[in-house]
Design a protein around this motif. Structure first.
Motif, short mmCIF file in Angstrom:
data_model
loop_
_atom_site.label_atom_id
_atom_site.label_comp_id
_atom_site.label_asym_id
_atom_site.label_seq_id
_atom_site.Cartn_x
_atom_site.Cartn_y
_atom_site.Cartn_z
N PHE A 4 0.83 -1.21 0.00
CA PHE A 4 0.00 0.00 0.00
C PHE A 4 0.86 1.26 0.00
O PHE A 4 0.71 2.14 -0.85
N GLN A 5 1.84 1.33 0.90
CA GLN A 5 2.65 2.55 0.94
C GLN A 5 3.58 2.65 -0.26
O GLN A 5 3.86 3.74 -0.75
N SER A 33 -0.93 1.89 5.86
CA SER A 33 -0.43 0.63 5.30
C SER A 33 -0.33 -0.42 6.40
O SER A 33 -0.78 -1.55 6.24
#
Ligand code: HEM
Ligand code: SF4
Ligand code: FES
Lengths: 255, 263
Positions: free
Chosen positions: B214-215, B236
């Protein structure tokens, strides 16, 4: 010459040239001083090899003061050895213990073929710079320092990016052998300053194209490069390169 | 090559496709989890089963779900292709490696492959059966005045041509709905501890994939900022690597425990 009391076992990659396979050879080095640099320890070993009429170990070095980027040893699984923010030439034997076994390998990347032993060919970096990592204006006389105001923060960021010495430790550290940290530093140092503006779009596009053509891997943002970089180039530069590249590709009028 | 194909086939462009499809799948996970939380309602599966009908018949959602299948396949194969290229970029391996990066970030392709296998098993369990097998129907009678819902299984021979039969009797205030009983199928599958285990393993893969993923997607899109990146990293870790996988894993565990306790 050696007046210390450290005894070490070295396992060093030996390879005659790019065409033949190499292997790790074991060497015993005795009487090493903890004040020697890592490269001086190699000098001691090489002098012995020469006096024994054996082939000395080839390794890259030039300035030996951490500014040229020539030295390139992958020491015990890390580029430039166990310390952070330090090049191989600035690494000292006090970072090791008497009796240690130290494994030394060349940078491993398909784009950096081994020339001999620990020397790799980093001409791929030169070709990336040649593709756009410059400003092609005659600078003429020095301008008055304050004629073009540059915010302090931008100047600092450009300066930090310009600290990259092109050693290739980022490629060596990356599981994908990606050159993104190097390219991002070279794009950033110019993108942040007024002198870099005229060729800004073109530069990002051309340097990335050359980087890809050289066969470096794709960045997966693992961050190993920034941790191992002797000049502490930050991952923010990679994000900036992504912005520069994507923005330039979208905005460029070249269809 | 046009500028667009040139851009998207560059190393950065290829990563952008990974990050956009990955972020789309992340939003999907949020929606999927919120919808499935209805499994925890004590309504005999009424909310969940009618939600399943809505999700498989409302046209805009159907379009999004086909996009979703496509993006999963694209993301998976594109990711494996990138991994193949990245391995080629280091043809000779090191004898000794001491990694300074996170385990998740180095194992995205392995975690992704576990996820792909998991997704196939999961779609086979529910999606395939819901669409292709004669699941039993259930009838819900609700009293509009008291809000009470009573579930009655339909005889196993019962079928209907529409997904949902809905009858309201305004005079008596009785509302009657007949739908496929996916809820019961979910409860049945999770009586088997092997499936509970497979689902938990799947959620570990989600957790580690998204702890980095996610990050990382934001960095790929060029978003790295001293003010916002810590927040993105926090989301995240706490939302995508902890909260969401726990939320999903709670479902098989809930039904398994419910089954052990005899209902
Ligand atoms: C629910 C399913 C999934 C979600 C939400 C998801 C999400 C993500 C995200 C957000 C990224 C980061 C992209 C970036 O760094 O720019 C990513 C990367 C990746 N995903 Fe997935 N993914 C899923 C399933 C899969 C599957 C099934 C595979 C493969 C079989 C896979 C393989 C990969 C790989 C190899 C990467 C790293 C690629 C790179 O960073 O260049 N993913 N994923
Ligand atoms: S970014 Fe750091 S590791 Fe990479 S070449 Fe420049 S100085 Fe070396
Ligand atoms: S020899 Fe110049 S940086 Fe090490």
């Amino acid at each position: 010459m050696s007046e210390g009391n450290m005894n070490l076992t070295l396992k060093v990659w030996r390879q005659k040239n790019a065409k033949v396979n190499g292997s790790l050879e074991t060497y015993q080095v005795n009487g090493i001083s903890e004040d020697m640099s890592f490269l001086e320890m190699f000098d001691v070993l090489n002098e012995r090899l020469v006096s024994e009429e054996k082939e000395p170990i080839a390794f890259d070095h030039d300035c030996r003061e951490g500014i040229c980027g020539a030295c390139s040893m992958y020491i015990n699984g890390r580029p430039h050895g166990p310390l952070e923010a330090v090049t191989t030439c600035q690494l000292h034997m006090r970072s090791f213990k008497d009796g240690d076994t130290i494994v030394v390998e060349p940078w491993r990347a398909t784009a950096f073929p081994v020339v001999k032993d620990l020397v790799v060919d980093r001409a791929a970096f030169d070709r990336i710079i040649a593709a756009g990592g410059y400003v092609s204006v005659n600078t003429g006389n020095a301008q008055d320092g304050n004629a073009i105001p540059i915010p302090k923060e931008e100047a600092d960021k450009a300066f930090a990016a310009a600290a990259c010495i092109g050693c290739g430790a980022c490629v060596a550290a990356c599981k994908n052998a990606s050159a993104m940290l190097f390219v991002s530093a070279k794009v950033s140092q110019l993108a942040l300053l007024p002198q870099g503006q005229p060729e800004r779009e073109e530069r990002a596009i051309k340097m990335v194209a050359q980087m890809d053509a050289e066969g470096f891997g794709n960045c997966t943002n693992t961050g190993a490069c920034a941790i191992e970089c002797p000049k502490e180039i930050s991952l923010e530069n990679i994000a900036r390169l992504n912005r520069e590249y994507l923005g330039s590709s979208i905005a460029s009028t070249v269809a | 090559m046009s500028w667009l194909t040139k851009t998207l086939s560059s190393s950065i462009g290829k990563k952008v496709l990974m990050s956009l499809t990955g972020l789309f799948l992340c939003t999907f996970l949020v929606v999927h989890l919120s919808g499935n939380l209805q499994l925890f309602y004590k309504d005999g599966g009424y909310a969940f089963n009618t939600y399943a009908v809505f999700m498989t018949s409302f046209p805009p959602i159907k379009v999004i779900s086909y996009a979703n299948y496509f993006f999963i396949l694209f993301h998976a194969f594109w990711g494996l292709y990138l991994e193949y290229q990245n391995r080629k970029a280091r043809s000779v391996r090191y004898a000794v490696v001491r990694n300074s990066s996170s385990w998740s970030s180095r194992n995205m392709a392995i975690l992704g492959t576990v996820l792909l296998v998991y997704i196939v098993v999961h779609m086979g369990d529910f999606w395939y059966k819901y669409h292709n097998e004669p699941l039993p129907y259930v009838q819900y009678t609700s009293d509009v005045r008291t809000g009470q819902i009573v579930a009655n299984e339909m005889p196993s021979t019962y079928t209907q041509d529409v997904k949902k039969v809905e009858i309201s009797d305004l005079e008596t205030g009785v509302h009657l709905v007949i739908v496929k009983d996916l809820y019961k199928e979910v409860a049945r599958v999770f009586q088997n501890p092997l499936f509970v285990l497979i689902y938990i393993v799947g959620m570990f893969a989600v957790a580690f994939h998204l702890y980095h993923g996610f990050q990382s997607a934001f960095q790929t899109l060029g978003w790295n900022h001293p003010k916002y990146t810590p927040l993105v990293r926090g989301i995240s870790t706490w939302i995508f690597a902890i909260l969401i996988p726990i939320g999903f894993a709670a479902m098989p565990i809930f039904f398994y425990v419910k089954h052990l306790m005899g209902n």
